[in-house]
Design an enzyme around this catalytic site. Structure first.
Site, PDB file in Angstrom:
ATOM      1  N   ARG A  66      -7.981  -4.546  -3.047  1.00 25.75           N
ATOM      2  CA  ARG A  66      -7.319  -3.485  -3.711  1.00 25.75           C
ATOM      3  C   ARG A  66      -8.462  -3.298  -5.009  1.00 25.75           C
ATOM      4  NH1 ARG A  66      -2.398  -2.802  -1.524  1.00 25.75           N
ATOM      5  NH2 ARG A  66      -1.514  -4.463  -0.877  1.00 25.75           N
ATOM      6  N   CYS A 105       0.949  -1.157  -0.112  1.00 26.23           N
ATOM      7  CA  CYS A 105       0.062  -0.021  -0.036  1.00 26.23           C
ATOM      8  C   CYS A 105       0.894   1.269  -0.073  1.00 26.23           C
ATOM      9  CB  CYS A 105      -0.990   0.052   1.192  1.00 26.23           C
ATOM     10  SG  CYS A 105      -1.946  -1.267   1.326  1.00 26.23           S
TER      11      CYS A 105
HETATM   12  C1  BEZ Z   1       0.587  -4.659   1.901  1.00 30.23           C
HETATM   13  O1  BEZ Z   1       1.830  -4.801   1.933  1.00 30.23           O
HETATM   14  O2  BEZ Z   1       0.126  -3.455   1.444  1.00 30.23           O
HETATM   15  C2  BEZ Z   1      -0.404  -5.504   2.348  1.00 30.23           C
HETATM   16  C3  BEZ Z   1       0.116  -6.844   1.907  1.00 30.23           C
HETATM   17  C4  BEZ Z   1      -0.811  -7.946   2.554  1.00 30.23           C
HETATM   18  C5  BEZ Z   1      -2.057  -7.666   2.978  1.00 30.23           C
HETATM   19  C6  BEZ Z   1      -2.294  -6.366   3.528  1.00 30.23           C
HETATM   20  C7  BEZ Z   1      -1.590  -5.414   3.079  1.00 30.23           C
END
Ligand code: BEZ
Length: 233
Positions: A134, A51
């Site tokens: 997402r 993110c």
């Molecule tokens: C992230 O790195 O943004 C992420 C990865 C897995 C689950 C939730 C967020």
């Protein structure tokens, strides 16, 4: 959650309405965005690496999207103070792929009740009950959903593709054409099929069109013509 009915908005429908608190104040959606294209996108959680890479990339590209009359609105099921702290950390501490001191100026919605996330089908229990996937909703100036893309938690989005979507949709609207696979401005565009062989034959003989068969005709629109119509100087 298992028996709960979750709605999934669809392409061609009005974007579901909501009021929300964001890092840039309160918003009423999609009303506040009338007249603009808008990308409403969700992310799973603040203070997570994928993110963070996405927010830095999108914030860096924001002006480019704005010049194509497109505004950005983010959302996660975290609270406002988490959003503020995360965005401050990004600005003050993170240097990534040449991006640093990145200020996220577009609104980030707090959605701790998951009200908005559920309305937009962003909670997908096979992936997570407690985080939004997402999701990307491209909404036009009349508040109609024009494109929906969902990615899983582990996969960061391609923001060049989202820009391509914005330009392709506006080009389709402006010039009454469709865009072929992997289209980029300057490539040939598709002229909608005529629906009758007689018309198609005339069209196949037309000078400015190239027909691969009766149902598949293209023409050229230059990159400059598209940019002159769509991109604010
Ligand atoms: C992230 O790195 O943004 C992420 C990865 C897995 C689950 C939730 C967020």
């Amino acid at each position: 959650m298992e028996n709960e009915v979750m709605t999934m908005p669809r392409i061609g429908e009005k974007a579901p309405e909501f009021k929300a608190v964001t890092t840039q104040g309160n918003i009423e959606f999609p009303k506040d965005y009338e007249g603009s294209w808008v990308i409403l996108f969700s992310h799973p959680a603040d203070f997570t690496p994928v993110c963070t890479s996405e927010f830095m990339t999108f914030a860096t590209l924001e002006e480019k999207f704005n010049k194509a009359n497109c505004k950005l609105v983010g959302l996660s099921v975290d609270g406002l103070y988490s959003h503020i702290a995360w965005l401050r950390t990004i600005k003050e501490k993170i240097e990534y792929k040449g991006m640093k001191n990145v200020e996220v100026k577009f609104p980030l919605i707090e959605d701790i009740t998951m009200e908005v996330a559920k309305k937009y089908g962003m909670i997908q229990p096979g992936e997570s009950n407690t985080k939004a996937v997402r999701a990307v909703f491209v909404i036009d100036p009349k508040g109609i959903i024009r494109t929906i893309i969902y990615y899983p938690l582990s996969l960061g989005r391609n923001f060049d593709e989202l820009y391509r979507v914005i330009i392709a949709l506006q080009t389709a609207d402006e010039f009454s054409i469709a865009t072929p696979a992997d289209w980029r401005p300057g490539d040939e565009v598709i002229v909608p099929t005529a629906g009758s062989c007689g018309v198609a034959k005339d069209r196949m003989e037309s000078k400015d069109m190239k027909c691969y068969d009766w149902f598949f005709c293209t023409k050229n629109i230059s990159k400059e013509e598209i940019e002159n119509k769509i991109i604010k100087k």
